[in-house]
Scaffold this motif. Structure first.
Motif, PDB file in Angstrom:
ATOM      1  N   GLN A  67      11.413  -8.436   3.558  1.00 12.34           N
ATOM      2  CA  GLN A  67      12.496  -9.303   4.003  1.00 12.34           C
ATOM      3  C   GLN A  67      13.077  -8.827   5.325  1.00 12.34           C
ATOM      4  O   GLN A  67      13.369  -9.641   6.215  1.00 12.34           O
ATOM      5  CB  GLN A  67      13.594  -9.358   2.935  1.00 12.34           C
ATOM      6  N   GLU A  68      13.245  -7.510   5.456  1.00 14.64           N
ATOM      7  CA  GLU A  68      13.800  -6.963   6.698  1.00 14.64           C
ATOM      8  C   GLU A  68      12.899  -7.284   7.886  1.00 14.64           C
ATOM      9  O   GLU A  68      13.372  -7.664   8.961  1.00 14.64           O
ATOM     10  CB  GLU A  68      13.988  -5.453   6.564  1.00 14.64           C
ATOM     11  N   MET A  69      11.576  -7.120   7.696  1.00 14.41           N
ATOM     12  CA  MET A  69      10.648  -7.422   8.776  1.00 14.41           C
ATOM     13  C   MET A  69      10.613  -8.925   9.068  1.00 14.41           C
ATOM     14  O   MET A  69      10.458  -9.348  10.211  1.00 14.41           O
ATOM     15  CB  MET A  69       9.250  -6.917   8.430  1.00 14.41           C
ATOM     16  N   ALA A  70      10.784  -9.741   8.006  1.00 13.86           N
ATOM     17  CA  ALA A  70      10.834 -11.194   8.202  1.00 13.86           C
ATOM     18  C   ALA A  70      12.059 -11.571   9.013  1.00 13.86           C
ATOM     19  O   ALA A  70      11.999 -12.437   9.898  1.00 13.86           O
ATOM     20  CB  ALA A  70      10.844 -11.907   6.854  1.00 13.86           C
ATOM     21  N   TYR A  71      13.183 -10.909   8.749  1.00 12.37           N
ATOM     22  CA  TYR A  71      14.422 -11.185   9.496  1.00 12.37           C
ATOM     23  C   TYR A  71      14.258 -10.826  10.969  1.00 12.37           C
ATOM     24  O   TYR A  71      14.777 -11.514  11.846  1.00 12.37           O
ATOM     25  CB  TYR A  71      15.593 -10.404   8.897  1.00 12.37           C
ATOM     26  N   VAL A  72      13.540  -9.715  11.215  1.00 16.14           N
ATOM     27  CA  VAL A  72      13.288  -9.305  12.604  1.00 16.14           C
ATOM     28  C   VAL A  72      12.530 -10.402  13.349  1.00 16.14           C
ATOM     29  O   VAL A  72      12.896 -10.802  14.458  1.00 16.14           O
ATOM     30  CB  VAL A  72      12.494  -7.981  12.647  1.00 16.14           C
ATOM     31  N   GLY A  73      11.456 -10.900  12.719  1.00 14.16           N
ATOM     32  CA  GLY A  73      10.666 -11.962  13.338  1.00 14.16           C
ATOM     33  C   GLY A  73      11.460 -13.241  13.527  1.00 14.16           C
ATOM     34  O   GLY A  73      11.399 -13.884  14.584  1.00 14.16           O
ATOM     35  N   ARG A  83       0.807  -1.222   0.000  1.00 17.93           N
ATOM     36  CA  ARG A  83       0.000   0.000   0.000  1.00 17.93           C
ATOM     37  C   ARG A  83       0.841   1.274   0.000  1.00 17.93           C
ATOM     38  O   ARG A  83       0.361   2.325  -0.429  1.00 17.93           O
ATOM     39  CB  ARG A  83      -0.938   0.010   1.213  1.00 17.93           C
ATOM     40  N   CYS A  84       2.082   1.179   0.497  1.00 19.12           N
ATOM     41  CA  CYS A  84       2.891   2.392   0.660  1.00 19.12           C
ATOM     42  C   CYS A  84       4.067   2.505  -0.305  1.00 19.12           C
ATOM     43  O   CYS A  84       4.564   3.606  -0.522  1.00 19.12           O
ATOM     44  CB  CYS A  84       3.435   2.463   2.097  1.00 19.12           C
ATOM     45  N   LEU A  85       4.535   1.381  -0.860  1.00 17.66           N
ATOM     46  CA  LEU A  85       5.731   1.408  -1.700  1.00 17.66           C
ATOM     47  C   LEU A  85       5.386   0.997  -3.125  1.00 17.66           C
ATOM     48  O   LEU A  85       4.880  -0.094  -3.357  1.00 17.66           O
ATOM     49  CB  LEU A  85       6.799   0.466  -1.125  1.00 17.66           C
ATOM     50  N   ASN A  86       5.677   1.874  -4.056  1.00 15.85           N
ATOM     51  CA  ASN A  86       5.393   1.579  -5.458  1.00 15.85           C
ATOM     52  C   ASN A  86       6.476   0.724  -6.102  1.00 15.85           C
ATOM     53  O   ASN A  86       6.208  -0.040  -7.017  1.00 15.85           O
ATOM     54  CB  ASN A  86       5.242   2.892  -6.257  1.00 15.85           C
ATOM     55  N   ASP A  87       7.703   0.867  -5.622  1.00 20.63           N
ATOM     56  CA  ASP A  87       8.822   0.128  -6.199  1.00 20.63           C
ATOM     57  C   ASP A  87       8.821  -1.318  -5.702  1.00 20.63           C
ATOM     58  O   ASP A  87       8.826  -1.576  -4.495  1.00 20.63           O
ATOM     59  CB  ASP A  87      10.136   0.819  -5.806  1.00 20.63           C
ATOM     60  N   GLY A  88       8.821  -2.266  -6.636  1.00 21.69           N
ATOM     61  CA  GLY A  88       8.764  -3.686  -6.280  1.00 21.69           C
ATOM     62  C   GLY A  88       9.950  -4.136  -5.457  1.00 21.69           C
ATOM     63  O   GLY A  88       9.813  -4.926  -4.512  1.00 21.69           O
ATOM     64  N   MET A 131       9.966  -5.673  -1.609  1.00 26.54           N
ATOM     65  CA  MET A 131      10.588  -6.950  -1.262  1.00 26.54           C
ATOM     66  C   MET A 131      11.612  -6.777  -0.146  1.00 26.54           C
ATOM     67  O   MET A 131      11.677  -7.574   0.787  1.00 26.54           O
ATOM     68  CB  MET A 131      11.267  -7.548  -2.503  1.00 26.54           C
ATOM     69  N   GLN A 132      12.400  -5.697  -0.235  1.00 25.96           N
ATOM     70  CA  GLN A 132      13.409  -5.429   0.781  1.00 25.96           C
ATOM     71  C   GLN A 132      12.760  -5.218   2.144  1.00 25.96           C
ATOM     72  O   GLN A 132      13.208  -5.751   3.163  1.00 25.96           O
ATOM     73  CB  GLN A 132      14.202  -4.169   0.407  1.00 25.96           C
TER      74      GLN A 132
END
Length: 239
Positions: free
Chosen positions: A48-54, A35-40, A44-45
């Motif tokens: 991935q960063e939030m996935a790494y945090v979890g 919803r907030c980032l137009n660049d694919g 993805m970045q």
């Protein structure tokens, strides 16, 4: 007590609860990115960063560096932070859109009244609208949430000159905003069913809120609620 080694895997309900919370955090991050980032690549970045945090929290729980309760609290804090940041972003975007609508309405008021209501209503609406566009646009560009536009600064200056505080200027600005919104919703506009080619009668017009779609009306009322909340915050500053 020494931390458990990596072979002491806590395969219990508490561990799975942490795991599921981390998965929900990643899923919510994907929704926010969409919803907030137009660049694919950026989306993805970010995901991935939030996935790494979890995953890092889950791994700390698995190896015994922290307890499941501490792990769950850490994931919940990250989720709450993301929710707050997303809410702030939506408020800025909504404020930007609202500013454009208010400025457009002010221009329409000047045009339809042949300038008669321009000074009293049209110009203030345009000024408030353009100020909202400036504040929210600059907030997006600079990654901030505290930009003050020239019109708001004028209210603050007037309040200070009168012996008050800048917060009282913000309250006055918000109250005028609500008043202009009420006028915008209550003013008469040509009904979509009207078919006259030259001169519209009063019976051809309806209150603006009746001509609005449910979504548009809900958006306008939502902005009014946010304005009311901001006024309340400023009032509490003076307590």
């Amino acid at each position: 007590m020494n931390p458990r080694n990596e072979h002491d895997v806590p395969w219990n309900d508490e561990f799975w609860e942490v795991s599921h919370a981390a998965a929900r955090l990643t899923q919510y991050a994907c929704e926010v990115g969409a919803r907030c980032l137009n660049d694919g690549m950026l989306r993805m970045q970010f995901a991935q960063e939030m996935a790494y945090v979890g995953k890092a929290v889950v791994e700390d729980v698995r190896t015994g560096k922290i307890t499941p309760r501490e792990g769950l609290e850490a994931v919940r804090e990250e989720h709450a932070l993301l929710v707050n940041q997303f809410s702030a972003y939506l408020r800025i975007v909504a404020g930007l859109a609202s500013g454009l609508l208010v400025a457009g309405t002010g221009l329409a008021v000047c045009k339809m009244s042949i300038g008669l209501a321009c000074g009293a209503l049209g110009v203030p609406m345009m000024l408030h609208g353009f100020n909202a566009v400036y504040e929210n646009g600059m907030n997006i560009v600079q990654g901030r949430s505290d930009i003050k536009g020239p019109v708001r600064k004028a209210y603050q200056y007037a309040a200070i000159r009168a012996g008050g505080k800048a917060s009282q200027g913000n309250i006055a600005y918000g109250i005028v905003d609500l008043g202009l919104s009420a006028y915008g919703l209550g003013r008469k506009v040509v009904a979509s069913s009207a078919r006259r080619l030259w001169h519209y009668l009063d019976s051809d017009k309806v209150r603006a809120y009746r001509a609005m779609s449910v979504g548009s009306l809900g958006f306008e009322l939502g902005i009014d609620v946010m304005t009311g909340e901001q006024i309340w915050v400023e009032i509490k500053k003076d307590d």
